[in-house]
Write a protein that holds these residues in place. Structure first.
Motif, short mmCIF file in Angstrom:
data_model
loop_
_atom_site.label_atom_id
_atom_site.label_comp_id
_atom_site.label_asym_id
_atom_site.label_seq_id
_atom_site.Cartn_x
_atom_site.Cartn_y
_atom_site.Cartn_z
N LEU A 88 0.85 -1.19 0.00
CA LEU A 88 0.00 0.00 0.00
C LEU A 88 0.89 1.24 0.00
O LEU A 88 0.99 1.92 -1.03
N ASN A 89 1.49 1.52 1.14
CA ASN A 89 2.31 2.73 1.25
C ASN A 89 3.73 2.44 1.73
O ASN A 89 4.47 3.36 2.06
N GLU A 90 4.09 1.17 1.78
CA GLU A 90 5.41 0.82 2.29
C GLU A 90 6.49 1.24 1.30
O GLU A 90 6.29 1.16 0.09
N PRO A 91 7.65 1.66 1.82
CA PRO A 91 8.76 1.98 0.91
C PRO A 91 9.36 0.72 0.31
O PRO A 91 9.24 -0.36 0.88
N ASN A 92 9.96 0.88 -0.86
CA ASN A 92 10.62 -0.22 -1.57
C ASN A 92 9.70 -1.43 -1.74
O ASN A 92 10.09 -2.58 -1.49
N CYS A 93 8.49 -1.14 -2.19
CA CYS A 93 7.53 -2.22 -2.44
C CYS A 93 7.67 -2.66 -3.90
O CYS A 93 7.53 -1.86 -4.82
N ALA A 94 7.95 -3.94 -4.10
CA ALA A 94 8.16 -4.47 -5.45
C ALA A 94 6.86 -4.47 -6.26
O ALA A 94 6.88 -4.31 -7.48
N VAL A 95 5.73 -4.62 -5.58
CA VAL A 95 4.44 -4.64 -6.28
C VAL A 95 4.13 -3.26 -6.85
O VAL A 95 3.80 -3.10 -8.02
N TYR A 147 -4.22 -3.67 -9.85
CA TYR A 147 -3.79 -3.12 -8.57
C TYR A 147 -4.97 -2.39 -7.90
O TYR A 147 -5.15 -2.46 -6.69
N GLN A 148 -5.79 -1.72 -8.74
CA GLN A 148 -6.98 -1.03 -8.21
C GLN A 148 -7.92 -2.04 -7.56
O GLN A 148 -8.48 -1.79 -6.49
N SER A 149 -8.09 -3.20 -8.20
CA SER A 149 -8.93 -4.24 -7.62
C SER A 149 -8.36 -4.70 -6.28
O SER A 149 -9.10 -4.93 -5.32
N TYR A 150 -7.06 -4.81 -6.25
CA TYR A 150 -6.38 -5.20 -5.00
C TYR A 150 -6.66 -4.16 -3.92
O TYR A 150 -7.02 -4.52 -2.79
N LEU A 151 -6.54 -2.87 -4.28
CA LEU A 151 -6.80 -1.81 -3.30
C LEU A 151 -8.25 -1.84 -2.82
O LEU A 151 -8.53 -1.67 -1.63
N ASP A 152 -9.16 -2.07 -3.77
CA ASP A 152 -10.58 -2.15 -3.39
C ASP A 152 -10.79 -3.22 -2.33
O ASP A 152 -11.53 -3.01 -1.37
N LEU A 153 -10.15 -4.35 -2.53
CA LEU A 153 -10.32 -5.44 -1.57
C LEU A 153 -9.65 -5.11 -0.25
O LEU A 153 -10.19 -5.40 0.83
N MET A 154 -8.51 -4.46 -0.32
CA MET A 154 -7.77 -4.13 0.90
C MET A 154 -8.50 -3.09 1.74
O MET A 154 -8.44 -3.12 2.96
N TYR A 155 -9.17 -2.15 1.06
CA TYR A 155 -9.85 -1.07 1.79
C TYR A 155 -11.33 -1.32 1.97
O TYR A 155 -12.05 -0.47 2.44
N GLU A 156 -11.77 -2.48 1.57
CA GLU A 156 -13.18 -2.82 1.67
C GLU A 156 -13.64 -2.70 3.13
O GLU A 156 -12.98 -3.17 4.04
N ASP A 157 -14.76 -2.05 3.27
CA ASP A 157 -15.34 -1.91 4.60
C ASP A 157 -16.49 -2.91 4.71
O ASP A 157 -17.51 -2.76 4.04
#
Ligand SMILES: [Zn+2]
Length: 129
Positions: free
Chosen positions: A87-94, A108-118
Protein backbone atom coordinates in the motif's frame (compact mmCIF):
# COMPACT_ATOMS: atom_id res chain seq x y z
CA UNK A 1 -20.70 -9.46 -23.31
CA UNK A 2 -24.12 -10.46 -22.10
CA UNK A 3 -24.83 -12.79 -19.27
CA UNK A 4 -26.30 -15.38 -21.64
CA UNK A 5 -23.11 -15.45 -23.71
CA UNK A 6 -21.02 -15.95 -20.60
CA UNK A 7 -23.26 -18.67 -19.26
CA UNK A 8 -23.35 -20.39 -22.65
CA UNK A 9 -19.59 -20.60 -22.77
CA UNK A 10 -19.57 -22.19 -19.34
CA UNK A 11 -22.39 -24.63 -19.91
CA UNK A 12 -24.67 -24.50 -22.99
CA UNK A 13 -27.38 -26.52 -21.27
CA UNK A 14 -27.65 -23.92 -18.53
CA UNK A 15 -29.20 -21.22 -20.74
CA UNK A 16 -32.04 -23.59 -21.50
CA UNK A 17 -32.62 -24.29 -17.84
CA UNK A 18 -32.43 -20.65 -16.73
CA UNK A 19 -34.73 -19.72 -19.65
CA UNK A 20 -37.32 -22.16 -18.38
CA UNK A 21 -37.11 -20.67 -14.92
CA UNK A 22 -37.55 -17.14 -16.30
CA UNK A 23 -40.65 -18.24 -18.22
CA UNK A 24 -42.19 -19.57 -15.04
CA UNK A 25 -41.50 -16.23 -13.38
CA UNK A 26 -43.11 -14.34 -16.24
CA UNK A 27 -46.27 -16.41 -16.08
CA UNK A 28 -46.52 -15.83 -12.39
CA UNK A 29 -45.65 -12.12 -12.86
CA UNK A 30 -42.91 -12.71 -10.39
CA UNK A 31 -39.79 -10.59 -10.39
CA UNK A 32 -36.57 -12.37 -9.64
CA UNK A 33 -35.23 -10.74 -6.55
CA UNK A 34 -33.49 -13.71 -5.06
CA UNK A 35 -30.28 -15.47 -5.92
CA UNK A 36 -30.50 -18.60 -7.99
CA UNK A 37 -27.82 -21.25 -7.96
CA UNK A 38 -27.40 -23.53 -10.94
CA UNK A 39 -25.09 -26.51 -11.15
CA UNK A 40 -22.69 -26.62 -14.08
CA UNK A 41 -22.16 -29.72 -16.19
CA UNK A 42 -18.40 -29.24 -15.81
CA UNK A 43 -18.72 -29.17 -12.04
CA UNK A 44 -19.19 -26.26 -9.70
CA UNK A 45 -22.02 -23.77 -9.55
CA UNK A 46 -23.02 -20.45 -10.99
CA UNK A 47 -25.05 -18.02 -8.89
CA UNK A 48 -27.38 -15.50 -10.50
CA UNK A 49 -27.86 -12.63 -8.10
CA UNK A 50 -30.13 -9.89 -9.45
CA UNK A 51 -29.74 -6.54 -7.80
CA UNK A 52 -26.52 -7.27 -6.03
CA UNK A 53 -23.82 -4.82 -6.93
CA UNK A 54 -20.99 -5.92 -4.72
CA UNK A 55 -19.76 -8.90 -2.85
CA UNK A 56 -17.90 -8.77 0.38
CA UNK A 57 -14.84 -10.89 0.65
CA UNK A 58 -15.33 -13.21 3.54
CA UNK A 59 -12.59 -15.00 5.41
CA UNK A 60 -9.75 -13.59 3.38
CA UNK A 61 -7.05 -12.12 5.51
CA UNK A 62 -5.81 -8.83 4.12
CA UNK A 63 -2.19 -9.79 4.77
CA UNK A 64 -2.66 -12.64 2.30
CA UNK A 65 -4.68 -10.76 -0.31
CA UNK A 66 -1.73 -10.41 -2.70
CA UNK A 67 -1.41 -14.20 -2.81
CA UNK A 68 -4.70 -14.28 -4.73
CA UNK A 69 -3.20 -12.10 -7.48
CA UNK A 70 -0.75 -14.36 -9.35
CA UNK A 71 1.18 -11.46 -10.87
CA UNK A 72 1.70 -10.01 -7.39
CA UNK A 73 2.41 -13.30 -5.71
CA UNK A 74 5.62 -13.68 -7.72
CA UNK A 75 6.91 -10.36 -6.38
CA UNK A 76 6.02 -10.68 -2.73
CA UNK A 77 9.50 -11.84 -1.70
CA UNK A 78 11.05 -8.84 -3.44
CA UNK A 79 9.45 -6.23 -1.18
CA UNK A 80 11.67 -4.70 1.48
CA UNK A 81 9.38 -5.79 4.30
CA UNK A 82 8.32 -9.40 4.51
CA UNK A 83 4.91 -8.32 5.82
CA UNK A 84 4.47 -5.65 3.10
CA UNK A 85 0.81 -4.95 2.27
CA UNK A 86 1.85 -3.18 -0.96
CA UNK A 87 0.00 0.00 0.00
CA UNK A 88 2.31 2.73 1.25
CA UNK A 89 5.41 0.82 2.29
CA UNK A 90 8.76 1.98 0.91
CA UNK A 91 10.62 -0.22 -1.57
CA UNK A 92 7.53 -2.22 -2.44
CA UNK A 93 8.16 -4.47 -5.45
CA UNK A 94 4.44 -4.64 -6.28
CA UNK A 95 4.01 -0.87 -6.47
CA UNK A 96 7.22 -0.61 -8.49
CA UNK A 97 5.84 -3.18 -10.96
CA UNK A 98 2.57 -1.20 -11.25
CA UNK A 99 4.58 1.94 -12.03
CA UNK A 100 6.52 0.07 -14.71
CA UNK A 101 3.26 -1.35 -16.17
CA UNK A 102 4.37 -4.87 -15.35
CA UNK A 103 1.21 -5.16 -13.28
CA UNK A 104 -1.82 -3.50 -14.83
CA UNK A 105 -3.20 -0.59 -12.85
CA UNK A 106 -6.73 -1.97 -12.98
CA UNK A 107 -5.53 -5.14 -11.26
CA UNK A 108 -3.79 -3.12 -8.57
CA UNK A 109 -6.98 -1.03 -8.21
CA UNK A 110 -8.93 -4.24 -7.62
CA UNK A 111 -6.38 -5.20 -5.00
CA UNK A 112 -6.80 -1.81 -3.30
CA UNK A 113 -10.58 -2.15 -3.39
CA UNK A 114 -10.32 -5.44 -1.57
CA UNK A 115 -7.77 -4.13 0.90
CA UNK A 116 -9.85 -1.07 1.79
CA UNK A 117 -13.18 -2.82 1.67
CA UNK A 118 -15.34 -1.91 4.60
CA UNK A 119 -17.35 -4.98 5.57
CA UNK A 120 -20.06 -2.81 7.15
CA UNK A 121 -20.70 -1.04 3.83
CA UNK A 122 -20.21 -3.39 0.88
CA UNK A 123 -21.48 -0.87 -1.69
CA UNK A 124 -18.97 1.80 -0.93
CA UNK A 125 -16.17 2.02 -3.43
CA UNK A 126 -13.28 4.21 -2.52
CA UNK A 127 -11.28 5.72 -5.33
CA UNK A 128 -7.57 6.21 -5.38
CA UNK A 129 -5.87 8.86 -7.42
ZN1 LIG B 1 5.01 -4.75 -1.29
Amino acid sequence: MGKTTLVNSLDPTLTLRTGEISKVHEQGKHTTTFAEMHSLASGGYIIDTPGIRAFGVIDLEKEHMAHYFPEMRNLIGACRFHNCLHLNEPNCAVKAAVEKDEISFSRYQSYLDLMYEDPSDPHRRKTFA
